[in-house]
Structure formats: C-alpha cells, structure tokens
Scaffold this motif. Structure first.
Motif, PDB file in Angstrom:
ATOM      1  N   MET A  55       0.840  -1.172   0.000  1.00 35.91           N
ATOM      2  CA  MET A  55       0.000   0.000   0.000  1.00 35.91           C
ATOM      3  C   MET A  55       0.888   1.239   0.000  1.00 35.91           C
ATOM      4  O   MET A  55       1.826   1.338   0.782  1.00 35.91           O
ATOM      5  CB  MET A  55      -0.881  -0.007   1.246  1.00 35.91           C
ATOM      6  N   LEU A  56       0.567   2.178  -0.832  1.00 36.95           N
ATOM      7  CA  LEU A  56       1.259   3.457  -0.854  1.00 36.95           C
ATOM      8  C   LEU A  56       0.417   4.440  -0.053  1.00 36.95           C
ATOM      9  O   LEU A  56      -0.708   4.763  -0.440  1.00 36.95           O
ATOM     10  CB  LEU A  56       1.431   3.947  -2.289  1.00 36.95           C
ATOM     11  N   ALA A  57       0.928   4.856   1.067  1.00 42.45           N
ATOM     12  CA  ALA A  57       0.179   5.753   1.953  1.00 42.45           C
ATOM     13  C   ALA A  57       0.464   7.207   1.598  1.00 42.45           C
ATOM     14  O   ALA A  57       1.612   7.608   1.491  1.00 42.45           O
ATOM     15  CB  ALA A  57       0.567   5.485   3.401  1.00 42.45           C
ATOM     16  N   ASP A  58      -0.594   7.977   1.404  1.00 45.88           N
ATOM     17  CA  ASP A  58      -0.454   9.400   1.094  1.00 45.88           C
ATOM     18  C   ASP A  58      -1.548  10.151   1.845  1.00 45.88           C
ATOM     19  O   ASP A  58      -2.729   9.848   1.698  1.00 45.88           O
ATOM     20  CB  ASP A  58      -0.588   9.625  -0.405  1.00 45.88           C
ATOM     21  N   ARG A  59      -1.138  11.116   2.619  1.00 50.62           N
ATOM     22  CA  ARG A  59      -2.089  11.868   3.428  1.00 50.62           C
ATOM     23  C   ARG A  59      -2.830  12.928   2.621  1.00 50.62           C
ATOM     24  O   ARG A  59      -3.809  13.477   3.052  1.00 50.62           O
ATOM     25  CB  ARG A  59      -1.372  12.481   4.620  1.00 50.62           C
ATOM     26  N   GLY A  60      -2.348  13.246   1.443  1.00 49.59           N
ATOM     27  CA  GLY A  60      -3.022  14.212   0.585  1.00 49.59           C
ATOM     28  C   GLY A  60      -3.228  15.544   1.279  1.00 49.59           C
ATOM     29  O   GLY A  60      -2.376  16.030   2.021  1.00 49.59           O
ATOM     30  N   ALA A  61      -4.386  16.149   1.051  1.00 52.77           N
ATOM     31  CA  ALA A  61      -4.692  17.470   1.610  1.00 52.77           C
ATOM     32  C   ALA A  61      -4.763  17.444   3.130  1.00 52.77           C
ATOM     33  O   ALA A  61      -4.580  18.479   3.771  1.00 52.77           O
ATOM     34  CB  ALA A  61      -5.998  17.987   1.034  1.00 52.77           C
ATOM     35  N   GLY A  62      -5.012  16.269   3.716  1.00 51.92           N
ATOM     36  CA  GLY A  62      -5.084  16.172   5.171  1.00 51.92           C
ATOM     37  C   GLY A  62      -3.800  16.600   5.859  1.00 51.92           C
ATOM     38  O   GLY A  62      -3.811  17.018   7.014  1.00 51.92           O
ATOM     39  N   ALA A  63      -2.683  16.516   5.151  1.00 50.27           N
ATOM     40  CA  ALA A  63      -1.401  16.916   5.735  1.00 50.27           C
ATOM     41  C   ALA A  63      -1.355  18.412   6.006  1.00 50.27           C
ATOM     42  O   ALA A  63      -0.550  18.886   6.793  1.00 50.27           O
ATOM     43  CB  ALA A  63      -0.257  16.522   4.814  1.00 50.27           C
ATOM     44  N   ARG A  64      -2.233  19.168   5.368  1.00 47.24           N
ATOM     45  CA  ARG A  64      -2.266  20.630   5.562  1.00 47.24           C
ATOM     46  C   ARG A  64      -3.296  21.070   6.599  1.00 47.24           C
ATOM     47  O   ARG A  64      -3.456  22.261   6.855  1.00 47.24           O
ATOM     48  CB  ARG A  64      -2.566  21.327   4.241  1.00 47.24           C
ATOM     49  N   LEU A  65      -4.006  20.126   7.179  1.00 46.47           N
ATOM     50  CA  LEU A  65      -5.034  20.455   8.168  1.00 46.47           C
ATOM     51  C   LEU A  65      -4.406  21.147   9.371  1.00 46.47           C
ATOM     52  O   LEU A  65      -3.403  20.695   9.908  1.00 46.47           O
ATOM     53  CB  LEU A  65      -5.757  19.186   8.618  1.00 46.47           C
ATOM     54  N   ALA A  66      -5.006  22.248   9.779  1.00 44.11           N
ATOM     55  CA  ALA A  66      -4.518  23.005  10.942  1.00 44.11           C
ATOM     56  C   ALA A  66      -5.666  23.209  11.922  1.00 44.11           C
ATOM     57  O   ALA A  66      -6.838  23.165  11.538  1.00 44.11           O
ATOM     58  CB  ALA A  66      -3.974  24.364  10.490  1.00 44.11           C
ATOM     59  N   ALA A  67      -5.335  23.417  13.165  1.00 42.65           N
ATOM     60  CA  ALA A  67      -6.356  23.629  14.198  1.00 42.65           C
ATOM     61  C   ALA A  67      -7.259  24.804  13.832  1.00 42.65           C
ATOM     62  O   ALA A  67      -8.452  24.806  14.156  1.00 42.65           O
ATOM     63  CB  ALA A  67      -5.698  23.837  15.550  1.00 42.65           C
ATOM     64  N   THR A  68      -6.730  25.802  13.128  1.00 36.39           N
ATOM     65  CA  THR A  68      -7.536  26.962  12.729  1.00 36.39           C
ATOM     66  C   THR A  68      -8.564  26.604  11.657  1.00 36.39           C
ATOM     67  O   THR A  68      -9.491  27.378  11.412  1.00 36.39           O
ATOM     68  CB  THR A  68      -6.638  28.102  12.212  1.00 36.39           C
ATOM     69  N   ASP A  69      -8.441  25.437  11.037  1.00 36.46           N
ATOM     70  CA  ASP A  69      -9.421  24.974  10.042  1.00 36.46           C
ATOM     71  C   ASP A  69     -10.662  24.370  10.688  1.00 36.46           C
ATOM     72  O   ASP A  69     -11.667  24.160  10.007  1.00 36.46           O
ATOM     73  CB  ASP A  69      -8.802  23.906   9.138  1.00 36.46           C
ATOM     74  N   LEU A  70     -10.592  24.091  11.963  1.00 34.81           N
ATOM     75  CA  LEU A  70     -11.693  23.403  12.641  1.00 34.81           C
ATOM     76  C   LEU A  70     -12.837  24.360  12.938  1.00 34.81           C
ATOM     77  O   LEU A  70     -12.616  25.530  13.250  1.00 34.81           O
ATOM     78  CB  LEU A  70     -11.197  22.778  13.946  1.00 34.81           C
ATOM     79  N   PRO A  71     -14.072  23.851  12.875  1.00 38.24           N
ATOM     80  CA  PRO A  71     -15.209  24.711  13.218  1.00 38.24           C
ATOM     81  C   PRO A  71     -15.199  25.054  14.706  1.00 38.24           C
ATOM     82  O   PRO A  71     -14.675  24.284  15.521  1.00 38.24           O
ATOM     83  CB  PRO A  71     -16.429  23.861  12.861  1.00 38.24           C
TER      84      PRO A  71
END
Length: 114
Positions: free
Chosen positions: A1-17
């Motif tokens: 399996m090739l694991a890739d976090r994609g856009a999730g790697a850019r998730l920041a606490a400031t993105d949370l509702p």
C-alpha cells in the motif's frame, strides 16, 4: 500500500469549526492526521473538542509504514474510546511481530483505550 495523506497533511487547528455539529455523538479520526507532524495538533484538538462535548471517539491508525514513533502516536490517542488497528498497525504500535504475541498477555489498550 502506498500511503499518502493528501490534503489532510495541511489540516490546521484553525481549520476546525468553532462548534461541533449539533446532535453529533461520535468522532472518528483518520490516523493520517495524527501521523503527520503538521496536522497532528489539529487532530489532537479535534479529539479534545469531541471529548469535551461528551462524544465518543475512535481512531484508525491507517498506515503501519508511517508509524515510525509509536510512543508519540499512542500519546496522541490517549483517552480515545476505541483504537482500530489492523494486524500490521498493531505490530508497529506494539513492537511485537506476530499476532500471537500481540494478543497474549499484552495490555488491552490496543482494543479499548479508555
């Protein structure tokens, strides 16, 4: 399996509702968020917000090959209600290479963390 976090790697606490969705009862978090140095704080913040709101929580580690610091990952999931590793992820988290070792006499944290 090739694991890739994609856009999730850019998730920041400031993105949370600011607030969790009304009526939410459970938060399931992808382990990819916790395995990446950049997104880990957001994942920890999501889990904390869910626990503070009385939600149950679960985490799927997602990729054994990315579990290079098991202690750090386990610290991030402390307090999670359910950890859902597959056999390879469980081996990466415990350091035991076989299913027999993982299930015999080892702490039950791998199934239920709380």
């Amino acid at each position: 399996m090739l694991a890739d976090r994609g856009a999730g790697a850019r998730l920041a606490a400031t993105d949370l509702p600011a607030e969790l969705p009304a009526g939410a009862r459970h938060l399931h978090l992808s382990g990819y968020v916790l395995l990446d140095e950049g997104s880990r704080p957001a994942g920890i913040a999501m889990l904390a917000a869910a626990r503070n709101a009385g939600l149950t929580t679960s985490v799927d580690p997602q990729a054994a090959a990315l579990i290079t610091e098991p202690g750090r990952f386990l610290a991030a999931v402390t307090g999670v209600d359910l950890l859902l590793p597959n056999t390879a992820e469980l081996a990466a988290l415990t350091g035991f290479p076989t299913t027999r070792h993982q299930h015999s006499g080892y702490s039950p944290w791998w199934a239920l963390l709380r």
